[in-house]
Design an enzyme around this catalytic site. Sequence first.
Site, PDB file in Angstrom:
ATOM      1  N   CYS A  19       0.834  -1.203   0.000  1.00 39.46           N
ATOM      2  CA  CYS A  19       0.000   0.000   0.000  1.00 39.46           C
ATOM      3  C   CYS A  19       0.870   1.255   0.000  1.00 39.46           C
ATOM      4  CB  CYS A  19      -0.911  -0.018   1.232  1.00 39.46           C
ATOM      5  SG  CYS A  19      -1.888   1.483   1.405  1.00 39.46           S
ATOM      6  N   CYS A  59      -0.395   4.101   2.306  1.00 38.83           N
ATOM      7  CA  CYS A  59      -0.149   3.879   3.740  1.00 38.83           C
ATOM      8  C   CYS A  59       1.327   4.072   4.085  1.00 38.83           C
ATOM      9  CB  CYS A  59      -0.537   2.458   4.163  1.00 38.83           C
ATOM     10  SG  CYS A  59      -2.005   1.814   3.384  1.00 38.83           S
ATOM     11  N   ASP A  60       2.216   3.500   3.286  1.00 44.28           N
ATOM     12  CA  ASP A  60       3.626   3.426   3.690  1.00 44.28           C
ATOM     13  C   ASP A  60       4.557   4.337   2.896  1.00 44.28           C
ATOM     14  OD1 ASP A  60       2.921   1.455   5.522  1.00 44.28           O
ATOM     15  OD2 ASP A  60       3.066  -0.115   4.014  1.00 44.28           O
TER      16      ASP A  60
END
Length: 307
Positions: A132, A135-136
């Site tokens: 992701c 997200c990261d």
Amino acid sequence: MRKYDLVVIGAGPAGLTAGIYAGRFNLKTVVLEEAMPGGQVAMTHLIENYPGVAAESGARLTERMQKQMAEFGAELATDSVSAIESGENGLIVVGRSARYEARAIIVATGTGYRRLGVPGEDEFVGRGVSYCATCDGPFYKDLEVAVVGGGDSALQESLYLSGIASRVYIIHRRDEFRAVPVLAERVMNHDKIECICSHVVESIEGSFKGVERLNLKPVGDGEPRVLEVPGVFLFVGLKPKTEFLGELLEKDDRGFLVTNDEMKTRIRGVFAAGDCRTKPLRQVATAIGDGATAAYETERFLESNKW
Ligand code: NAP
């Protein structure tokens, strides 16, 4: 036992649309979601091909769908569904937190990421291996990262990562991308993105600190390479979240649910919508069409079939 006209399993675009339509049909509806509403779309940094919405984040689009659904009276509940059973007065949806009696069900569970299956992948998940970018990605400000895959997800998310990382390497097993040409052109002409085609990741290595390097193997001619990066994002395809159904519904050889054009499965009163079903194109626009059709057909089914 909680009783509903309709239980929708999954709160991605298909499930939320089904909820909006079912709410407007005055069906007592609950949409069950095991994690965060939005599914894959909520993790997409930019949706730019959903008609009428210019460059919207997946999270924001999901938020708006959720609000719209609540306005029409469908409930959203957190629960993880493990089975569908038949009951005396209809169908039973078995959740971890509760059991739900339903006159009809729409399965809209979507897809999850596929794992690459190379040494080091499991060991470094959350420590340099990610599925992701939204997200990261921010952990890699001004660092070099790698992306694996040649589809729309890999290229779209590489473009997003290029705004954070100092350099993005796209590792693809062929010399031609699967992604739509507009994305392929953008990555090929991007000064911070480098494509390493006709190579696969053989292993991911690192230390207690996390990922440090990828060992790349050529497909056909070419030299092996070692890529020193602290992060690798894997976008090698999606698999349907349909395991919990066992053999109950018909599936294709990859586990996607088989329906007709009315979103009906082989079980009376059970419909499927969105990315979890067999279809030629998986987009927000097509998931939404499925969700609307499934809710419409549910309403028709409930009108003519009393349990
Ligand atoms: P995908 O289209 O299935 O692409 C997966 C990519 O991973 C392919 O390039 C494939 O290579 C590669 N791959 C698969 N297994 C591999 C392995 N073991 N080793 C190395 N490479 C491997 O998956 P996706 O990109 O996640 O897209 C899924 C669906 O969502 C598609 O329908 C897509 O159109 C849609 N989507 C749309 C958008 C958008 O419209 N903006 C954004 C994201 C996703 P090959 O090409 O050689 O098979």
